[in-house]
Design a protein around this motif. Structure first.
Motif, PDB file in Angstrom:
ATOM      1  N   ASN A   1     -16.607 -17.357 -74.638  1.00 49.35           N
ATOM      2  CA  ASN A   1     -15.846 -17.843 -75.803  1.00 49.35           C
ATOM      3  C   ASN A   1     -16.531 -18.975 -76.551  1.00 49.35           C
ATOM      4  O   ASN A   1     -16.158 -19.283 -77.672  1.00 49.35           O
ATOM      5  CB  ASN A   1     -14.475 -18.388 -75.360  1.00 49.35           C
TER       6      ASN A   1
ATOM      7  N   TYR B   1     -28.243 -19.741 -72.064  1.00 52.09           N
ATOM      8  CA  TYR B   1     -27.728 -21.040 -72.538  1.00 52.09           C
ATOM      9  C   TYR B   1     -27.752 -22.103 -71.440  1.00 52.09           C
ATOM     10  O   TYR B   1     -26.774 -22.806 -71.209  1.00 52.09           O
ATOM     11  CB  TYR B   1     -26.318 -20.882 -73.132  1.00 52.09           C
TER      12      TYR B   1
ATOM     13  N   TYR C   1     -28.106 -26.526 -76.021  1.00 54.98           N
ATOM     14  CA  TYR C   1     -26.779 -26.235 -76.578  1.00 54.98           C
ATOM     15  C   TYR C   1     -25.762 -26.063 -75.442  1.00 54.98           C
ATOM     16  O   TYR C   1     -24.680 -26.654 -75.447  1.00 54.98           O
ATOM     17  CB  TYR C   1     -26.826 -24.976 -77.458  1.00 54.98           C
ATOM     18  N   GLY C   2     -26.134 -25.247 -74.451  1.00 55.85           N
ATOM     19  CA  GLY C   2     -25.253 -25.027 -73.297  1.00 55.85           C
ATOM     20  C   GLY C   2     -24.922 -26.323 -72.585  1.00 55.85           C
ATOM     21  O   GLY C   2     -23.791 -26.565 -72.175  1.00 55.85           O
TER      22      GLY C   2
ATOM     23  N   LYS D   1     -31.366 -23.106 -76.782  1.00 55.95           N
ATOM     24  CA  LYS D   1     -30.144 -22.516 -76.214  1.00 55.95           C
ATOM     25  C   LYS D   1     -29.702 -23.308 -74.976  1.00 55.95           C
ATOM     26  O   LYS D   1     -28.520 -23.572 -74.777  1.00 55.95           O
ATOM     27  CB  LYS D   1     -30.403 -21.063 -75.784  1.00 55.95           C
ATOM     28  N   THR D   2     -30.672 -23.666 -74.154  1.00 63.42           N
ATOM     29  CA  THR D   2     -30.371 -24.434 -72.944  1.00 63.42           C
ATOM     30  C   THR D   2     -29.675 -25.749 -73.283  1.00 63.42           C
ATOM     31  O   THR D   2     -28.666 -26.112 -72.668  1.00 63.42           O
ATOM     32  CB  THR D   2     -31.681 -24.751 -72.182  1.00 63.42           C
TER      33      THR D   2
ATOM     34  N   LEU E   1     -19.948 -19.326 -76.937  1.00 64.67           N
ATOM     35  CA  LEU E   1     -21.305 -19.014 -77.363  1.00 64.67           C
ATOM     36  C   LEU E   1     -21.352 -19.008 -78.886  1.00 64.67           C
ATOM     37  O   LEU E   1     -20.390 -18.622 -79.533  1.00 64.67           O
ATOM     38  CB  LEU E   1     -21.709 -17.629 -76.848  1.00 64.67           C
ATOM     39  N   PRO E   2     -22.495 -19.409 -79.449  1.00 66.19           N
ATOM     40  CA  PRO E   2     -22.586 -19.426 -80.909  1.00 66.19           C
ATOM     41  C   PRO E   2     -22.446 -18.020 -81.506  1.00 66.19           C
ATOM     42  O   PRO E   2     -21.945 -17.868 -82.597  1.00 66.19           O
ATOM     43  CB  PRO E   2     -23.967 -20.002 -81.184  1.00 66.19           C
TER      44      PRO E   2
ATOM     45  N   GLU F   1     -22.836 -11.430 -76.133  1.00 65.44           N
ATOM     46  CA  GLU F   1     -23.690 -11.611 -74.966  1.00 65.44           C
ATOM     47  C   GLU F   1     -22.779 -11.691 -73.749  1.00 65.44           C
ATOM     48  O   GLU F   1     -21.830 -12.447 -73.729  1.00 65.44           O
ATOM     49  CB  GLU F   1     -24.494 -12.910 -75.088  1.00 65.44           C
TER      50      GLU F   1
END
Lengths: 428, 422
Positions: B98, B71, A366-367, A363-364, B100-101, B105
């Motif tokens: 907007n 994230y 991806y961000g 997730k990190t 986020l997969p 959240e």
């Protein structure tokens, strides 16, 4: 023009290869004031031995020519300097050289097209004289000396020396005072004519543009040049081994600087194809964060013991004929840190990657990729440098979904080999 | 883009910047307090201690994991010297909901809550900061103080400032002094911290795609509710009179290949409005590639690769900055003096002036496109109590005249010449 859309970041890439061979990429950002353009040639400090298309014999030039050219291209025949002209238009112009490409760029809010005239003119019209080449040696000499005093540059370059025997990635991008002294205008023209052919170049624009309009504006300003055949580049054979495990330099610093390097064996491995490059890079980013990021066991332990006070920077760098890991930071006891790092790698290999940790760090990462799309400069630079590596930057956002723990374990065992590790230290 | 501000309590302000240009939301909390010799080290220590643990995230690891779950929210603490103030800064940057997969959240809400907790509700033990954390952070600060020498260019400028502001707040090093560290204990420091958060100026910035709830979430936040009203204790930066005496020449030796020559200039402004003219003056002197410094010191005399100047508007100083061959000291100094003198004589064209103005205006316009710069711009406005919109700012720059620049040039005096050599 081909259009590629990415639904995750909600951005589009327009890409076209022009008749003369030039690749143009446009990433529109509506409502943004800043406009950014970058024009690069796939020519960097690594390329000092090559065969000019149409010739038979090999040409070898002194180290530092690509960077020297970058400085000199701003000079115009009428005595003006394009950097001044662009600055006078209120645009922020610059240029830089890396080991695999050289890029010219500007960023502005107004006067984009006035600046485009000058910009495309100077990149396409070199003007070198004996006198202006000599003059530049003084300025570049000061630049080289400035880097000699940068401990972070020294610790990086020394790590390269420790990893590589012959690969030109180990040489200083600027060359040395000795190598640049041998550069003359004939060499500059020869390299310019070889590498600044449109077929070897790519241009990226990002900002509030209509793709059809901007591409016409670019075409209008191109001088008539034929697309050349591909340039044969000669790189020396690089053994799989490292040169030396430890390298040290003395400089006045408050606390030792370290770079841990891990050399990856590029040749003859089953993991290499184009998609694989992106997948491996993503896996490496996740792996390095798991191993030594802020939440990692290793970082937490070393912080508690007072061995380090800041998270090291974790980089995976790769090009056509090299790939390596670089872990850089400051520590009172870099040697101890190095030993602990090796132990941690062994532990990871034995235990495998923890699934929860993996999901969190994924997730990190991806961000991190999404954040790259905030700024026109970051976007344009990313698309250019990825392009020269044969990658479309969107691929990172697409491929990350498919990365799993099994793959990570595979990459871990493939890259993190103890006999490929080095440590470079700069201290008092 | 829409900016608005609201006083949550006396001395505590919420600033919101609504913009849909970014993939991210950026939240910042600034604690501003007077810079004093007595408290400088304590504030530095607090800025690093707070990121070690909070009430519900009691370790650095817990904070990091929380941010990674969001994230890869980037969380950062910083410390600034802004005029005669010390500013402790906290930032959290998260990707906007907007992008986020999966939906559902609420990253903005979570990040607001987490940053307020870190800033105002630290982890404590026995009525003080955790002893272990304090000792480690003392070491951390010690190393940062020692680390001054690592970036020679930065070091040279800091040393020049130190010489110019001897025994004055602005001459203090923002990370403080090693000799203070020993006497600081966990309980006293925690008490000092409680007093600090109830007396300093507090500014909270939220930038991004903000929904109506955001203000509510902050107003209703327990950590905000627990803070007292205050008459904030900080220094409003103003144009102050300079009494430049004789030039102070300082030479220092260190293991360097290249010499760093810094000239600290005083700009003796009559009023705040002249700051816009000074901005242009600086741009002409050494602000860009057409400036006197770049053209004459770098391009014509080939004495340097770096040849520039920068304007420190909170203190009305300009720092001329050069990396030179050590043996060229006299020659470079003479040439720099000539540039300063030539500016006084008005030795620049109308075209130079116009170009400098356009350059400055262009850089102001880019503020719209940069979330963090935008926040710093509004914070600067807040601090100086001079509310100038970006449009007004550009108009003021537009109005700068040649005579105005010459007037400013004649108020410029060399205060200190600092040379770092081998």
């Amino acid at each position: 023009m081909q259009v590629i859309e990415n639904l995750k970041v909600k951005e589009k890439l327009y890409i076209e290869k022009l008749e003369n061979g030039l690749t143009v990429m446009i990433i529109p950002k509506s409502g943004i004031q800043k406009k950014y353009i970058i024009w690069g040639t796939n020519y960097g400090s690594n390329d000092s031995e090559f065969v000019v298309p149409g010739e038979e014999q090999v040409t070898k030039v002194p180290n530092g020519v690509a960077h020297f050219l970058e400085h000199k291209l701003f000079e115009q025949e009428n005595g003006t300097n394009s950097l001044d002209t662009l600055t006078a238009l209120g645009v922020n112009a610059n240029a830089y050289t890396t080991n695999d490409h050289t890029a010219y760029l500007y960023e502005c809010t107004d006067n984009f097209y006035e600046a485009l005239d000058e910009f495309m003119d100077y990149v396409q019209h070199p003007y070198f004289t004996d006198e202006n080449v000599e003059k530049e040696k003084g300025i570049i000499g000061q630049e080289i000396m400035m880097y000699d005093d940068y401990p972070d540059w020294r610790v990086y370059l020394n790590a390269m020396q420790a990893m590589y025997h012959n690969n030109p990635i180990k040489i200083d991008i600027t060359g040395t005072i000795e190598t640049i002294s041998k550069i003359d205008k004939e060499i500059l023209y020869k390299c310019y004519n070889t590498f600044y052919n449109p077929a070897n170049m790519a241009l990226v624009v990002s900002g509030d543009f209509k793709p059809e309009e901007i591409i016409e504006e670019i075409k209008k300003r191109l001088v008539d040049k034929k697309s050349s055949a591909s340039i044969k580049r000669i790189y020396p054979q690089e053994p799989e081994t490292i040169v030396q495990e430890k390298i040290e330099q003395k400089l006045e610093v408050s606390q030792p600087l370290y770079t841990i390097g891990i050399k990856e064996v590029k040749e003859a491995n089953a993991m290499e194809n184009k998609n694989e490059t992106v997948r491996k890079c993503i896996a490496m980013e996740i792996l390095l964060t798991l191993l030594f990021g802020r939440s990692s066991e290793l970082y937490q332990e070393l912080y508690k013991e007072g061995i380090l006070f800041g998270a090291p920077s974790l980089d995976y760098e790769f090009g056509k004929n090299y790939a390596h890991v670089l872990i850089t930071g400051q520590s009172q006891e870099p040697e101890k840190l190095y030993e602990r790092f090796k132990q941690q790698v062994t532990k990871f290999k034995q235990n495998g990657i923890n699934e929860n940790d993996f999901n969190r760090i994924k997730k990190t990462i991806y961000g991190r990729y999404v954040k790259e799309y905030n700024d026109v400069q970051d976007i344009a630079r990313m698309f250019l440098s990825d392009y020269f590596k044969g990658i479309n930057s969107f691929e990172y956002l697409e491929e990350i979904d498919g990365i799993n723990v099994e793959y990570l374990n595979q990459v871990l065992n493939f890259v993190f080999k103890e006999d490929k590790m080095v440590i470079s230290i700069v201290k008092n | 883009m829409q900016y608005s501000e609201q006083e949550l309590k006396k001395g505590i302000k919420l600033h919101t910047i609504e913009t849909d240009k970014f993939k991210t939301n950026l939240i910042a909390v600034f604690l501003t307090t007077k810079l004093t010799r007595e408290d400088v080290t304590k504030n530095a220590l607090i800025s690093t201690l707070l990121r070690r643990g909070s009430k519900t995230m009691d370790t650095q690891e817990a904070i990091s994991k929380q941010m990674e779950e969001m994230y890869g929210a980037s969380f950062d603490c910083g410390l600034d010297k802004t005029g005669d103030n010390q500013v402790i800064k906290f930032y959290v940057e998260t990707i906007n909901d907007n992008f986020l997969p999966q939906q559902g959240e609420e990253l903005l809400k979570t990040s607001v809550e987490k940053i307020l907790e870190i800033a105002f509700n630290p982890y404590t033990e026995n009525g003080g900061f955790k002893q272990e954390y304090l000792e480690q952070e003392k070491n951390n600060i010690r190393q940062r103080i020692d680390g001054k020498i690592d970036n020679k260019a930065r070091f040279a400028v800091d040393r020049c400032i130190e010489e110019m502001y001897k025994d004055k707040p602005f001459g203090l090093f923002k990370f403080g002094y090693k000799e203070d560290l020993e006497q600081i204990n966990a309980v006293d420091l925690y008490n000092y911290y409680k007093q600090l958060i109830n007396s300093c100026k507090i500014d909270i910035f939220v930038s991004g795609i903000i929904n109506g709830d955001t203000k509510n979430i902050i107003e209703q936040n327990e950590n905000i509710k627990n803070l007292q009203e205050r008459e904030p204790d900080y220094v409003v930066p103003k144009a102050e009179a300079k009494d430049t005496k004789q030039e102070n020449v300082v030479t220092q030796s260190m293991d360097v290949t290249q010499g760093k020559l810094i000239l600290g200039l005083d700009v003796n402004l009559a009023d705040e409005e002249q700051k816009y003219t000074t901005l242009i003056y600086n741009s002409l002197l050494g602000g860009d590639a057409n400036s006197k410094m770049f053209q004459n010191v770098r391009e014509k005399a080939h004495l340097a690769y770096v040849a520039s100047s920068s304007y420190l508007r909170y203190k009305n100083n300009i720092f001329v900055n050069c990396g030179i061959e050590i043996s060229n000291y006299e020659q470079a100094l003479e040439l720099i003096r000539k540039q300063i003198e030539d500016m006084k004589k008005g030795d620049f064209t109308d075209e130079n002036l116009e170009n400098s103005k356009q350059g400055v205006i262009a850089s102001i316009k880019t503020i719209y496109d940069e979330q963090d710069t935008q926040i710093m711009y509004y914070f600067g406005q807040e601090l100086t109590k001079a509310k100038v919109t970006l449009e007004q700012y550009n108009e003021k720059v537009e109005k700068v005249t040649k005579q105005g620049v010459i007037d400013v040039a004649n108020k410029v005096n060399i205060n200190t010449i600092y040379f770092l050599r081998d």
